[in-house]
Design a protein around this motif. Sequence first.
Motif, PDB file in Angstrom:
ATOM      1  N   ASN A   1      -0.433   9.950 -10.551  1.00  0.00           N
ATOM      2  CA  ASN A   1      -0.205  10.927 -11.619  1.00  0.00           C
ATOM      3  C   ASN A   1      -0.358  12.356 -11.128  1.00  0.00           C
ATOM      4  OD1 ASN A   1       0.252   8.892 -13.472  1.00  0.00           O
ATOM      5  ND2 ASN A   1      -1.906   8.772 -14.105  1.00  0.00           N
ATOM      6  N   VAL A   2      -1.288  12.556 -10.193  1.00  0.00           N
ATOM      7  CA  VAL A   2      -1.507  13.895  -9.630  1.00  0.00           C
ATOM      8  C   VAL A   2      -0.328  14.310  -8.754  1.00  0.00           C
ATOM      9  CG1 VAL A   2      -3.045  15.315  -8.205  1.00  0.00           C
ATOM     10  CG2 VAL A   2      -3.992  13.530  -9.695  1.00  0.00           C
ATOM     11  N   LYS A   3       0.241  13.341  -8.046  1.00  0.00           N
ATOM     12  CA  LYS A   3       1.462  13.488  -7.233  1.00  0.00           C
ATOM     13  C   LYS A   3       1.278  14.330  -5.971  1.00  0.00           C
ATOM     14  CE  LYS A   3       4.684  12.823 -11.071  1.00  0.00           C
ATOM     15  NZ  LYS A   3       4.752  11.398 -10.803  1.00  0.00           N
ATOM     16  N   CYS A   4       0.075  14.746  -5.648  1.00  0.00           N
ATOM     17  CA  CYS A   4      -0.128  15.490  -4.405  1.00  0.00           C
ATOM     18  C   CYS A   4      -1.574  15.335  -3.968  1.00  0.00           C
ATOM     19  CB  CYS A   4       0.233  16.960  -4.568  1.00  0.00           C
ATOM     20  SG  CYS A   4      -0.719  17.827  -5.821  1.00  0.00           S
ATOM     21  N   PHE A   5      -1.830  15.634  -2.706  1.00  0.00           N
ATOM     22  CA  PHE A   5      -3.187  15.589  -2.180  1.00  0.00           C
ATOM     23  C   PHE A   5      -3.843  16.939  -2.417  1.00  0.00           C
ATOM     24  CE2 PHE A   5      -6.054  16.100   1.635  1.00  0.00           C
ATOM     25  CZ  PHE A   5      -7.075  15.318   1.115  1.00  0.00           C
ATOM     26  N   MET A   6      -5.008  16.926  -3.077  1.00  0.00           N
ATOM     27  CA  MET A   6      -5.630  18.164  -3.542  1.00  0.00           C
ATOM     28  C   MET A   6      -6.554  18.782  -2.498  1.00  0.00           C
ATOM     29  SD  MET A   6      -4.089  18.489  -6.319  1.00  0.00           S
ATOM     30  CE  MET A   6      -4.935  19.924  -6.951  1.00  0.00           C
ATOM     31  N   HIS A   7      -5.939  19.373  -1.495  1.00  0.00           N
ATOM     32  CA  HIS A   7      -6.711  20.077  -0.465  1.00  0.00           C
ATOM     33  C   HIS A   7      -5.773  21.064   0.235  1.00  0.00           C
ATOM     34  CE1 HIS A   7     -10.550  20.058   1.847  1.00  0.00           C
ATOM     35  NE2 HIS A   7      -9.795  20.638   2.768  1.00  0.00           N
TER      36      HIS A   7
END
Length: 428
Positions: free
Chosen positions: A300-306
Amino acid sequence: MNQFDIFFDYKHIWHPYSSMINPIPSYCVKSAKGIYLKLKNGKNIIDGMSSWWSAIHGYNHPILNKALKKQIKKMSHVMFGGITHPSAIALCQQLISLTPKKLDCIFLCDSGSVSIEVAMKMLIQYWQSLGQKRRLFLTIKNGYHGDTFAAMSVSDPENSIHKIYNNLLPKNLFANTPKSSFHKNWNTSDIISFKEKIEKNSLKIAGVILEPIVQGVGGMNFYHPTFLKEIKILCDYYRIPLIFDEIATGFGRTGKFFAFEHANVVPDILCLGKAMTGGTITLAATLSSRHIANTISESNVKCFMHGPTYMANPLACAVANANIKILKTNEWKTQVSDIESQLSKNLLPLINHPYVTDVRILGAIGVVECSRSVNMFLIQKFFVKNGVWIRPFKNLIYIVPPYIINTYALKKLINVIIEALDDNSLFI
């Protein structure tokens, strides 16, 4: 202001693992070339530490310097968000060519500790993407993975430098350290503790993280390759991703390009740093499998959060490319093999010294484990006075010299260690 104002340094500048009230004195280095550090007083001392494992080709290497100069004329830095550049692309192409085929997604970051944070965050987000809230990591005692918070949480909780933070850190799982050393026979009982913990917690564990073969400042232990093979079998069986921390050992230090090659196993995530730029500028990388990357990206986020500000710094990427090109000539294999042979010949006999409990050698790593702890202030002064730079800790005197070190200089490092062992005043 005097650029060599040591008193100012002593009073105002915090050095690694040091006190601001009564710090261990620092030695002022005004330049470095090859295997030598030139001190303020003009004295050259032999570097036995490769600037904490990183300066594998020595200092002021012309090829590395040329790469830096060429890149800085174009740009020293540009953000990586929404932008790419040739140096980063070339570096990632090189890393993919050097690593197992499975590891084909690369996150470039700015230090080894951050690469560990990235790897652990990847696996937490990976399991969230699969609808599972896994938070635990399984590792072994006596490990060290860095000084940032997640990295500290998987470093040894009892014997490490991070013990004072234990009440603040996430509680992870620690199996017993294998007792079978690299050069001895494998003992099947070494896997029991790890097997029990992974079986009991298999549905809670987000990932397994290990320093393959060589445990660094957690104790400088070299364990048996079969242990890694057994770990890999268990991880595959329980479908738990495996992280290898090759920050210290990568790029040839153990005699293999990567330490995990001694066991012929492949991780799901690989962390690199230190020697990646030949010790010129900070850079690290976290390589993952396509499966992990796609699972995160399809959530759901669709990306890596860093996203570090200096991620994929062009200067660092450019010099890392040049460093890897030097390594691809394969001269490092002969260099490391020669260092290992000389360490075996000249350092290994110290096992018979009355104040030595063990001597361990692997590739371009030599470790003398003493029966007493060193007096850091006095032994550092002794080493510098005798023309070498060696940075012991606790009861361990170890050297990880630049690959380019010559026979004479390596013998000098070893002889000064022998002299230090014979001086009772240098130990507690």
